[in-house]
Design a protein around this motif. Structure first.
Motif, PDB file in Angstrom:
ATOM      1  N   GLN A 121     -10.636 -42.980  70.038  1.00 57.43           N
ATOM      2  CA  GLN A 121     -11.688 -43.995  70.121  1.00 57.43           C
ATOM      3  C   GLN A 121     -12.582 -43.883  68.892  1.00 57.43           C
ATOM      4  O   GLN A 121     -12.959 -42.778  68.489  1.00 57.43           O
ATOM      5  CB  GLN A 121     -12.514 -43.815  71.395  1.00 57.43           C
ATOM      6  N   LEU A 122     -12.910 -45.021  68.320  1.00 54.75           N
ATOM      7  CA  LEU A 122     -13.745 -45.072  67.133  1.00 54.75           C
ATOM      8  C   LEU A 122     -15.006 -45.857  67.443  1.00 54.75           C
ATOM      9  O   LEU A 122     -14.944 -46.926  68.055  1.00 54.75           O
ATOM     10  CB  LEU A 122     -13.004 -45.762  65.980  1.00 54.75           C
ATOM     11  N   VAL A 123     -16.151 -45.349  66.999  1.00 56.61           N
ATOM     12  CA  VAL A 123     -17.419 -46.023  67.227  1.00 56.61           C
ATOM     13  C   VAL A 123     -18.150 -46.130  65.896  1.00 56.61           C
ATOM     14  O   VAL A 123     -18.535 -45.106  65.307  1.00 56.61           O
ATOM     15  CB  VAL A 123     -18.284 -45.270  68.250  1.00 56.61           C
ATOM     16  N   GLU A 124     -18.333 -47.362  65.424  1.00 56.43           N
ATOM     17  CA  GLU A 124     -19.077 -47.606  64.198  1.00 56.43           C
ATOM     18  C   GLU A 124     -20.566 -47.758  64.488  1.00 56.43           C
ATOM     19  O   GLU A 124     -20.949 -48.226  65.561  1.00 56.43           O
ATOM     20  CB  GLU A 124     -18.576 -48.879  63.492  1.00 56.43           C
ATOM     21  N   SER A 125     -21.374 -47.402  63.525  1.00 56.54           N
ATOM     22  CA  SER A 125     -22.818 -47.577  63.625  1.00 56.54           C
ATOM     23  C   SER A 125     -23.389 -47.673  62.216  1.00 56.54           C
ATOM     24  O   SER A 125     -22.697 -47.419  61.232  1.00 56.54           O
ATOM     25  CB  SER A 125     -23.457 -46.418  64.382  1.00 56.54           C
ATOM     26  N   SER A 175     -21.382 -45.471  59.626  1.00 54.36           N
ATOM     27  CA  SER A 175     -20.700 -44.283  60.133  1.00 54.36           C
ATOM     28  C   SER A 175     -19.629 -44.712  61.119  1.00 54.36           C
ATOM     29  O   SER A 175     -19.770 -45.708  61.817  1.00 54.36           O
ATOM     30  CB  SER A 175     -21.692 -43.351  60.829  1.00 54.36           C
ATOM     31  N   CYS A 176     -18.573 -43.921  61.176  1.00 53.84           N
ATOM     32  CA  CYS A 176     -17.488 -44.149  62.131  1.00 53.84           C
ATOM     33  C   CYS A 176     -17.178 -42.807  62.773  1.00 53.84           C
ATOM     34  O   CYS A 176     -16.608 -41.922  62.125  1.00 53.84           O
ATOM     35  CB  CYS A 176     -16.266 -44.712  61.430  1.00 53.84           C
ATOM     36  N   ALA A 177     -17.583 -42.671  64.017  1.00 56.31           N
ATOM     37  CA  ALA A 177     -17.354 -41.431  64.746  1.00 56.31           C
ATOM     38  C   ALA A 177     -16.080 -41.568  65.575  1.00 56.31           C
ATOM     39  O   ALA A 177     -15.901 -42.556  66.288  1.00 56.31           O
ATOM     40  CB  ALA A 177     -18.539 -41.121  65.639  1.00 56.31           C
ATOM     41  N   ALA A 178     -15.239 -40.588  65.474  1.00 51.69           N
ATOM     42  CA  ALA A 178     -13.951 -40.654  66.143  1.00 51.69           C
ATOM     43  C   ALA A 178     -13.794 -39.539  67.158  1.00 51.69           C
ATOM     44  O   ALA A 178     -14.214 -38.405  66.924  1.00 51.69           O
ATOM     45  CB  ALA A 178     -12.838 -40.570  65.111  1.00 51.69           C
ATOM     46  N   VAL A 206     -16.345 -40.652  59.474  1.00 46.90           N
ATOM     47  CA  VAL A 206     -16.144 -41.272  58.173  1.00 46.90           C
ATOM     48  C   VAL A 206     -17.353 -42.142  57.860  1.00 46.90           C
ATOM     49  O   VAL A 206     -17.911 -42.778  58.759  1.00 46.90           O
ATOM     50  CB  VAL A 206     -14.859 -42.121  58.161  1.00 46.90           C
ATOM     51  N   TYR A 207     -17.741 -42.155  56.600  1.00 45.73           N
ATOM     52  CA  TYR A 207     -18.931 -42.894  56.178  1.00 45.73           C
ATOM     53  C   TYR A 207     -18.575 -43.929  55.125  1.00 45.73           C
ATOM     54  O   TYR A 207     -17.624 -43.779  54.371  1.00 45.73           O
ATOM     55  CB  TYR A 207     -19.966 -41.931  55.593  1.00 45.73           C
ATOM     56  N   LEU A 208     -19.388 -44.969  55.085  1.00 46.27           N
ATOM     57  CA  LEU A 208     -19.295 -45.955  54.007  1.00 46.27           C
ATOM     58  C   LEU A 208     -20.709 -46.235  53.532  1.00 46.27           C
ATOM     59  O   LEU A 208     -21.491 -46.863  54.238  1.00 46.27           O
ATOM     60  CB  LEU A 208     -18.624 -47.244  54.484  1.00 46.27           C
ATOM     61  N   TYR A 250      -5.817 -48.141  66.057  1.00 46.16           N
ATOM     62  CA  TYR A 250      -7.054 -47.579  66.616  1.00 46.16           C
ATOM     63  C   TYR A 250      -8.279 -48.090  65.843  1.00 46.16           C
ATOM     64  O   TYR A 250      -8.855 -47.391  65.011  1.00 46.16           O
ATOM     65  CB  TYR A 250      -7.031 -46.051  66.593  1.00 46.16           C
ATOM     66  N   TRP A 251      -8.626 -49.297  66.110  1.00 48.74           N
ATOM     67  CA  TRP A 251      -9.779 -49.932  65.486  1.00 48.74           C
ATOM     68  C   TRP A 251     -11.018 -49.738  66.350  1.00 48.74           C
ATOM     69  O   TRP A 251     -10.937 -49.729  67.582  1.00 48.74           O
ATOM     70  CB  TRP A 251      -9.519 -51.418  65.306  1.00 48.74           C
ATOM     71  N   GLY A 252     -12.164 -49.641  65.672  1.00 51.30           N
ATOM     72  CA  GLY A 252     -13.424 -49.600  66.382  1.00 51.30           C
ATOM     73  C   GLY A 252     -13.867 -50.995  66.780  1.00 51.30           C
ATOM     74  O   GLY A 252     -13.190 -51.986  66.493  1.00 51.30           O
ATOM     75  N   GLN A 253     -15.032 -51.092  67.413  1.00 51.03           N
ATOM     76  CA  GLN A 253     -15.536 -52.386  67.889  1.00 51.03           C
ATOM     77  C   GLN A 253     -16.291 -53.139  66.810  1.00 51.03           C
ATOM     78  O   GLN A 253     -16.580 -54.323  66.961  1.00 51.03           O
ATOM     79  CB  GLN A 253     -16.436 -52.187  69.113  1.00 51.03           C
ATOM     80  N   GLY A 254     -16.611 -52.447  65.724  1.00 55.20           N
ATOM     81  CA  GLY A 254     -17.280 -53.086  64.597  1.00 55.20           C
ATOM     82  C   GLY A 254     -18.787 -52.958  64.640  1.00 55.20           C
ATOM     83  O   GLY A 254     -19.393 -52.783  65.698  1.00 55.20           O
ATOM     84  N   THR A 255     -19.388 -53.050  63.467  1.00 61.15           N
ATOM     85  CA  THR A 255     -20.837 -53.056  63.341  1.00 61.15           C
ATOM     86  C   THR A 255     -21.227 -54.175  62.380  1.00 61.15           C
ATOM     87  O   THR A 255     -20.604 -54.349  61.329  1.00 61.15           O
ATOM     88  CB  THR A 255     -21.366 -51.684  62.859  1.00 61.15           C
ATOM     89  N   GLN A 256     -22.236 -54.945  62.756  1.00 64.16           N
ATOM     90  CA  GLN A 256     -22.629 -56.122  61.984  1.00 64.16           C
ATOM     91  C   GLN A 256     -23.490 -55.728  60.789  1.00 64.16           C
ATOM     92  O   GLN A 256     -24.488 -55.007  60.948  1.00 64.16           O
ATOM     93  CB  GLN A 256     -23.394 -57.103  62.866  1.00 64.16           C
TER      94      GLN A 256
END
Length: 124
Positions: free
Chosen positions: A3-7, A21-24, A79-81, A113-119
């Motif tokens: 599971q991936l969660v972007e923020s 950030s993408c926490a896995a 992972v960070y961007l 395994y894609w996250g739900q996305g962050t706007q």
């Protein structure tokens, strides 16, 4: 199951910065390359950046090269961007994903395994 969660998304003025950030979940994630993609309204999902499992290799779309930095902390399964000098055309939903096959880093077919996305919204 991964599971991936972007923020880290939000509203920022042009020229500003954001750090996504993408926490896995899943301890094996450190063995996989990771990627960031984005999708603007009415447009197809497009590649933004990718990083190898060790972090030693990074890849960027021309549209963000020089303005963005992808990194990872395998101890934190994150992972960070980092995005700087943001432009209104960077406005999109940003997704992280796990690269699970040998398609090109820039192809969405390489990822599962894609996250739900962050706007991310950049105002002019």
């Amino acid at each position: 199951q991964v599971q991936l969660v972007e923020s880290g998304g939000g509203l920022v003025q042009a020229g500003g910065s954001l750090r996504l950030s993408c926490a896995a979940s899943g301890s094996l994630l450190s063995s996989y390359a990771m990627g960031w993609f984005r999708q603007a309204p009415g447009k197809e999902r497009e590649f933004v950046a990718a990083i190898s499992w060790s972090g030693s290799r990074t890849y960027y779309a021309d549209s963000v090269k020089g303005r963005s930095t992808i990194s990872r902390d395998n101890a934190k399964n994150t992972v960070y961007l980092q995005m700087d000098s943001l432009k209104p055309e960077d406005t999109a939903v940003y997704y992280c994903a796990v690269r699970t096959n040998t398609h090109s880093y820039s192809s969405s077919y390489a990822y599962d395994y894609w996250g739900q996305g962050t706007q991310v919204t950049v105002s002019s």
